[in-house]
Design an enzyme around this catalytic site. Structure first.
Site, short mmCIF file in Angstrom:
data_model
loop_
_atom_site.label_atom_id
_atom_site.label_comp_id
_atom_site.label_asym_id
_atom_site.label_seq_id
_atom_site.Cartn_x
_atom_site.Cartn_y
_atom_site.Cartn_z
N GLY A 108 59.24 10.41 8.69
CA GLY A 108 59.86 9.25 8.02
C GLY A 108 61.36 9.22 8.23
O GLY A 108 62.12 8.77 7.37
N GLN B 112 64.97 5.20 4.38
CA GLN B 112 66.23 5.20 3.62
C GLN B 112 66.81 6.61 3.49
O GLN B 112 67.98 6.82 3.76
CB GLN B 112 66.00 4.60 2.22
CG GLN B 112 67.31 4.31 1.49
CD GLN B 112 67.16 4.23 -0.03
OE1 GLN B 112 66.14 4.65 -0.59
NE2 GLN B 112 68.17 3.70 -0.69
N ILE C 64 56.90 6.61 12.69
CA ILE C 64 55.75 5.94 13.29
C ILE C 64 56.15 5.14 14.53
O ILE C 64 55.33 4.89 15.40
CB ILE C 64 55.06 5.02 12.23
CG1 ILE C 64 53.79 4.34 12.73
CG2 ILE C 64 55.99 3.97 11.68
CD1 ILE C 64 52.56 5.09 12.40
N ARG C 65 57.42 4.73 14.61
CA ARG C 65 57.87 4.01 15.81
C ARG C 65 59.16 4.65 16.32
O ARG C 65 59.94 5.22 15.55
CB ARG C 65 58.11 2.53 15.51
CG ARG C 65 59.20 2.31 14.51
CD ARG C 65 59.45 0.87 14.11
NE ARG C 65 60.33 0.87 12.94
CZ ARG C 65 61.64 0.96 12.98
NH1 ARG C 65 62.28 1.04 14.12
NH2 ARG C 65 62.36 0.98 11.86
N TYR D 9 51.45 4.17 -6.60
CA TYR D 9 52.54 5.06 -6.18
C TYR D 9 52.61 6.27 -7.13
O TYR D 9 52.71 7.42 -6.69
CB TYR D 9 53.84 4.26 -6.23
CG TYR D 9 55.09 4.97 -5.78
CD1 TYR D 9 55.27 5.35 -4.46
CD2 TYR D 9 56.14 5.20 -6.69
CE1 TYR D 9 56.44 5.96 -4.05
CE2 TYR D 9 57.32 5.80 -6.27
CZ TYR D 9 57.46 6.18 -4.95
OH TYR D 9 58.63 6.77 -4.54
C1 AKB Z 1 60.89 3.06 -5.81
O1 AKB Z 1 61.52 2.21 -6.46
O2 AKB Z 1 59.71 2.95 -5.50
C2 AKB Z 1 61.60 4.34 -5.41
C3 AKB Z 1 61.37 5.42 -6.42
C4 AKB Z 1 62.11 5.42 -7.70
O3 AKB Z 1 60.58 6.28 -6.18
N1 AKB Z 1 63.00 4.07 -5.25
#
Ligand code: AKB
Length: 316
Positions: free
Chosen positions: A8, A12, A35-36, A138
């Site tokens: 990655g 960022q 990945i690229r 997430y």
């Molecule tokens: C997001 O907003 O998904 C990230 C994080 C806080 O993990 N910046």
């Protein structure tokens, strides 16, 4: 750490971390991957699809790395839009990276996030060890990732380490797909237009950190004496707890006419409200000496200066 693979690396964190690692550990000792392939990679670069079982392993072996810094992942808002893809990249990628670390006996870093907490977590001064029942894909990935890293350490002896990053703010590479991205956009719009419409509501606090502090934290944790680490995976770290109006107030000190208004995005607002308002970083301070150098005002001064320079250079 002597030879490091970064996955990655165009993201960022990765884009800045790779440069910092190259200046600390030597140009030839850092293998950037994503990945690229970028048009003109500045050092050693390999294309890796982290979801393919053997790619991380093969590249780690080829360069005889001793450390993997695994950053390839989808952020919170994107993961909410594409939950199954998020599972495949965030969990599939992580287990492939951990397997490579296990098979080749490598040190390992991967970030968790404030997203690993949920609505039932204590909201203020959130402890290091507490309830983690996130309600986003997430967050599910991050909690599972923390546990998986603990498991690879206790079961297989892999030297896994990690932090729970807050929202990261930087002028180099845009985040993309996160809930905290507004805290980067606001600086660009302040310079370009003098106004910003925030998709996060006034009064919504989240932890944030300027990128130089985040990069130092990764390196400091990876270099820390393992005997002092009681937590290893997913130390809470933070530099500030801030809501949109705090960014507006800080920018107004430098650009007095700046104005912020609000058009709330219910998805990202919902995610933000499920996260803590402020987290407690005492374990990271005690176990490996974490300390953030930037507060909101010193970060604002630097962000505005660097973005102005960047925009000027791009338009020249
Ligand atoms: C997001 O907003 O998904 C990230 C994080 C806080 O993990 N910046």
């Amino acid at each position: 750490m002597k030879k490091i693979l970064v996955t990655g690396a165009l993201g960022q964190i990765g884009s800045e971390l790779t440069e910092q690692l190259r200046s600390t550990y030597g140009e030839d000792n850092i293998i950037a991957s994503d990945i690229r392939r970028p048009e003109n990679p500045s050092g050693i670069f390999e294309e890796i699809d982290v979801t393919k079982e053997k790619e991380i392993y093969e590249i780690s072996k080829k360069y005889k790395v001793d450390t993997i810094i695994h950053l390839a992942a989808l952020l919170s808002a994107k993961a909410e839009a594409f939950p199954k893809v998020a599972w495949e990249i965030n969990m599939g990628g992580l287990v492939n990276a951990l397997e490579a670390a296990k098979q080749l006996d490598l040190k390992f870093f991967t970030p968790s996030s404030i997203g690993a907490f949920g609505p039932s977590t204590p909201k203020d001064n959130t402890p290091q060890d507490t309830l983690q029942r996130p309600t986003t894909m997430y967050g599910v990935n991050k909690v599972a990732g923390e546990l998986l890293c603990d498991y690879y350490f206790s079961r297989f002896g892999v030297d896994t380490r990690g932090v729970r990053f807050p929202g990261l703010i930087s002028y180099v590479t845009a985040p993309g797909g996160g809930t905290t991205d507004y805290a980067v956009e606001v600086y660009y719009e302040a310079i370009r237009k003098g106004t910003y419409t925030s998709y996060i509501a006034q009064g919504t606090h989240m932890d944030m950190m300027y990128m130089p502090d985040a990069l130092n934290a990764i390196i400091q944790l990876m270099e820390a004496d393992p005997d002092r680490l009681k937590h290893r995976n997913a130390f809470n770290i933070t530099a500030m707890s801030a809501a949109p109006e705090h960014f507006a107030a800080s920018i107004c000190k430098q650009i007095p006419d700046f104005e912020m208004d609000y058009q709330v995005d219910p998805v990202r607002q919902g995610i933000a409200e499920s996260w803590p308002d402020s987290i407690n970083a005492d374990a990271a301070k005690e176990e490996w000496g974490f300390e953030a150098a930037y507060d909101i005002d010193s970060m604002t001064i630097d962000m505005l200066k660097k973005i102005r320079e960047k925009l000027k250079k791009n338009s020249a």
